[in-house]
Design a protein around this motif. Structure first.
Motif, PDB file in Angstrom:
ATOM      1  N   CYS A 134     -38.441  -8.478 -39.698  1.00 49.26           N
ATOM      2  CA  CYS A 134     -38.459  -7.056 -40.052  1.00 49.26           C
ATOM      3  C   CYS A 134     -38.264  -6.901 -41.562  1.00 49.26           C
ATOM      4  O   CYS A 134     -37.416  -7.575 -42.153  1.00 49.26           O
ATOM      5  CB  CYS A 134     -37.319  -6.365 -39.306  1.00 49.26           C
ATOM      6  N   ILE A 135     -39.072  -6.037 -42.160  1.00 46.46           N
ATOM      7  CA  ILE A 135     -38.851  -5.691 -43.573  1.00 46.46           C
ATOM      8  C   ILE A 135     -38.144  -4.346 -43.593  1.00 46.46           C
ATOM      9  O   ILE A 135     -38.599  -3.376 -42.963  1.00 46.46           O
ATOM     10  CB  ILE A 135     -40.190  -5.628 -44.340  1.00 46.46           C
ATOM     11  N   ILE A 136     -37.006  -4.307 -44.283  1.00 47.57           N
ATOM     12  CA  ILE A 136     -36.259  -3.047 -44.390  1.00 47.57           C
ATOM     13  C   ILE A 136     -36.326  -2.610 -45.855  1.00 47.57           C
ATOM     14  O   ILE A 136     -35.863  -3.326 -46.743  1.00 47.57           O
ATOM     15  CB  ILE A 136     -34.783  -3.226 -43.948  1.00 47.57           C
ATOM     16  N   ALA A 137     -36.941  -1.454 -46.105  1.00 48.39           N
ATOM     17  CA  ALA A 137     -37.074  -0.966 -47.484  1.00 48.39           C
ATOM     18  C   ALA A 137     -35.979   0.060 -47.731  1.00 48.39           C
ATOM     19  O   ALA A 137     -35.899   1.066 -47.031  1.00 48.39           O
ATOM     20  CB  ALA A 137     -38.443  -0.335 -47.685  1.00 48.39           C
ATOM     21  N   ILE A 138     -35.133  -0.198 -48.729  1.00 48.02           N
ATOM     22  CA  ILE A 138     -34.060   0.757 -49.052  1.00 48.02           C
ATOM     23  C   ILE A 138     -34.250   1.179 -50.513  1.00 48.02           C
ATOM     24  O   ILE A 138     -33.989   0.404 -51.438  1.00 48.02           O
ATOM     25  CB  ILE A 138     -32.649   0.150 -48.847  1.00 48.02           C
ATOM     26  N   GLY A 139     -34.728   2.380 -50.710  1.00 47.39           N
ATOM     27  CA  GLY A 139     -34.985   2.847 -52.073  1.00 47.39           C
ATOM     28  C   GLY A 139     -35.817   4.117 -52.056  1.00 47.39           C
ATOM     29  O   GLY A 139     -36.007   4.739 -51.006  1.00 47.39           O
ATOM     30  N   GLU A 185     -29.156  -6.586 -37.543  1.00 47.12           N
ATOM     31  CA  GLU A 185     -28.699  -7.916 -37.956  1.00 47.12           C
ATOM     32  C   GLU A 185     -29.100  -9.055 -37.006  1.00 47.12           C
ATOM     33  O   GLU A 185     -29.670 -10.049 -37.424  1.00 47.12           O
ATOM     34  CB  GLU A 185     -27.179  -7.847 -38.107  1.00 47.12           C
ATOM     35  N   LYS A 186     -28.804  -8.876 -35.738  1.00 44.14           N
ATOM     36  CA  LYS A 186     -29.011  -9.982 -34.794  1.00 44.14           C
ATOM     37  C   LYS A 186     -30.386  -9.956 -34.120  1.00 44.14           C
ATOM     38  O   LYS A 186     -30.760 -10.879 -33.415  1.00 44.14           O
ATOM     39  CB  LYS A 186     -27.925  -9.926 -33.707  1.00 44.14           C
ATOM     40  N   LYS A 187     -31.112  -8.864 -34.324  1.00 47.38           N
ATOM     41  CA  LYS A 187     -32.366  -8.697 -33.574  1.00 47.38           C
ATOM     42  C   LYS A 187     -33.467  -9.659 -34.012  1.00 47.38           C
ATOM     43  O   LYS A 187     -34.279 -10.089 -33.222  1.00 47.38           O
ATOM     44  CB  LYS A 187     -32.895  -7.264 -33.741  1.00 47.38           C
ATOM     45  N   GLN A 188     -33.540  -9.930 -35.317  1.00 49.20           N
ATOM     46  CA  GLN A 188     -34.638 -10.721 -35.859  1.00 49.20           C
ATOM     47  C   GLN A 188     -34.266 -11.160 -37.268  1.00 49.20           C
ATOM     48  O   GLN A 188     -33.219 -10.794 -37.775  1.00 49.20           O
ATOM     49  CB  GLN A 188     -35.930  -9.871 -35.899  1.00 49.20           C
ATOM     50  N   LYS A 189     -35.163 -11.904 -37.913  1.00 47.81           N
ATOM     51  CA  LYS A 189     -34.971 -12.264 -39.316  1.00 47.81           C
ATOM     52  C   LYS A 189     -35.262 -11.015 -40.150  1.00 47.81           C
ATOM     53  O   LYS A 189     -36.322 -10.389 -39.965  1.00 47.81           O
ATOM     54  CB  LYS A 189     -36.010 -13.346 -39.658  1.00 47.81           C
ATOM     55  N   ASN A 190     -34.330 -10.627 -41.038  1.00 48.13           N
ATOM     56  CA  ASN A 190     -34.517  -9.381 -41.797  1.00 48.13           C
ATOM     57  C   ASN A 190     -34.677  -9.635 -43.289  1.00 48.13           C
ATOM     58  O   ASN A 190     -33.932 -10.429 -43.870  1.00 48.13           O
ATOM     59  CB  ASN A 190     -33.308  -8.466 -41.575  1.00 48.13           C
ATOM     60  N   PHE A 191     -35.618  -8.936 -43.874  1.00 49.05           N
ATOM     61  CA  PHE A 191     -35.854  -9.025 -45.322  1.00 49.05           C
ATOM     62  C   PHE A 191     -35.667  -7.628 -45.893  1.00 49.05           C
ATOM     63  O   PHE A 191     -36.415  -6.707 -45.539  1.00 49.05           O
ATOM     64  CB  PHE A 191     -37.271  -9.550 -45.606  1.00 49.05           C
TER      65      PHE A 191
END
Ligand SMILES: NC(=O)c1ccc[n+]([C@@H]2O[C@H](COP(=O)([O-])OP(=O)(O)OC[C@H]3O[C@@H](n4cnc5c(N)ncnc54)[C@H](O)[C@@H]3O)[C@@H](O)[C@H]2O)c1
Ligand SMILES: [Zn+2]
Length: 355
Positions: free
Chosen positions: A91-96, A31-37
């Motif tokens: 950061c791009i976080i892929a959930i799927g 959450e706080k580390k960087q901008k997250n998508f």
């Protein structure tokens, strides 16, 4: 219990964290580390609701499926990220499932020439296979996975409790890839699977976590040795492609429709690779029959009438492994040992399969 598998490749070192009920906890750490998508599958409603409460996450909700592995989705989502002002530290976080992972990995590797990338696989297939190894990409009308990159993630988070609402068809589709890992590398794991498949596919915690961990270890073995699939010997990463030349051709001929899942196509492909190995006297009739029986017991398909048509052999010519207009297949030397069979003609393959 938490298990960590380290993947050290030439390009990158990262950790696969395998832990029950860990997704939210691990994602919130970012959450706080960087901008997250976060690119997340529409089906994961409760997770979406929880993540939406957090203003620091930009959520892009899409319905996973082969359809999204396209240049059109690649362009649309990339534009969305640019509009939302993604930067090089984001950061791009892929959930799927595997389709969201493959599409997001391709985007993460190309947008701004590459940003941080975290994978949270939520189908059995993606937990045991597609989230490991850094391959990504999209399909084109010429065939499957023909455009993409190698791009290792920074972290993979695997939580088998997310599988509880996964339809049975998807569970056995993932089981097909687990079985593939066993027969190419670890005979004892194959015997263990045959004995315990009911408990595994019912997602009994102890059994499903062992199946996931063992499967990842096999995939990691090949990825570490041959990250970019350069070798052409029995240690090549291409061994992981057993059944895939046929499987991908079937999926392509089926226009990637949901009635034939990736794992189901691979199940049929593995049967064909086994049959050729048997015809070459590399594995015995009883080993072949035993394998087919196991697939039937699990509920996986073992045959497709399209094998009798010439079209499939023409589609197989588009496979990335091929060279000089000849088909290179992965076959079995014995149960637990795969090898590269190079230079087969379409006619030769057909003659093994059709009486
Ligand atoms: N990159 C690699 O190395 C690699 C390896 C193997 C497979 N793949 C690719 O993976 C893809 C297949 O992946 P898949 O089988 O995960 O498909 P998928 O992403 O289409 O997911 C299957 C279905 O499950 C749903 N879903 C996802 N998570 C869920 C959950 N927790 N509960 C309920 N439903 C859920 C999705 O909405 C979708 O309808 C193929 O495109 C294949 O080529 C890639
Ligand atoms: Zn596969």
């Amino acid at each position: 219990m938490k298990k960590i598998i380290k993947i050290n490749t030439k390009s990158h070192n990262y950790r696969i964290i395998i832990e029950k009920n860990s997704i939210l906890k691990e994602v919130l750490k970012e959450e706080k580390k960087q901008k997250n998508f976060i690119i997340i599958d529409k089906k994961l409603l409760s997770l979406i609701t929880k993540l939406k409460k957090n203003k620091n996450f930009n959520l892009i909700v899409i319905q996973g499926g082969e359809k999204i592995k396209s240049l059109k989705y690649f362009e649309d989502i990339t534009n969305k990220l640019l509009k939302l002002k993604i930067d090089r530290k984001s950061c791009i976080i892929a959930i799927g499932g595997g389709t969201i992972g493959d599409l997001s990995g391709f985007i993460a590797s190309t947008v701004l020439r590459g940003v941080r990338f975290i994978l949270v696989p939520t189908t059995l297939l993606s937990q045991v296979d597609s989230s490991i190894g850094g391959k990504n990409g999209v399909n084109t009308s010429y065939g499957k996975n023909l455009v993409g990159t190698f791009y290792q993630p920074n972290k993979v988070i695997i939580d088998h409790s997310i599988l509880n609402f996964l339809p049975k068809k998807q569970i056995i589709s993932g089981y097909a890839e687990i079985l593939k890992h066993a027969i190419i590398k670890n005979k004892n794991f194959y015997f263990w699977l045959k004995k315990n498949y009911k408990k595994i596919t019912k997602l009994e915690s102890k059994y499903i976590s062992t199946a996931i961990i063992e499967s990842i270890k096999i995939k990691a073995y090949f990825v570490k040795i041959d990250e970019n699939e350069i070798l052409i010997n029995d240690n090549s990463r291409a061994m992981l492609n057993l059944g895939h030349t046929f499987g991908h051709a079937l999926e392509s001929m089926n226009n990637y429709k949901r009635n034939l899942s990736h794992g189901e196509a691979i199940s049929i492909g593995m049967c064909l690779a086994m049959k050729i190995s048997c015809k070459m006297n590399l594995i015995s009739d009883s080993e072949y029959n035993d394998f087919i029986l196991h697939l039937k017991n699990v509920g996986l398909p073992i045959y497709d009438k399209r094998i009798e048509k010439n079209t499939i052999y023409n589609v197989m010519m588009n496979d990335k492994k091929n060279t000089q207009n000849l088909i290179n297949l992965i076959l079995l030397k014995r149960i637990g040992k795969a090898f590269y069979k190079r230079g087969l003609t379409k006619e030769k393959i057909k003659s093994y399969l059709i009486k």
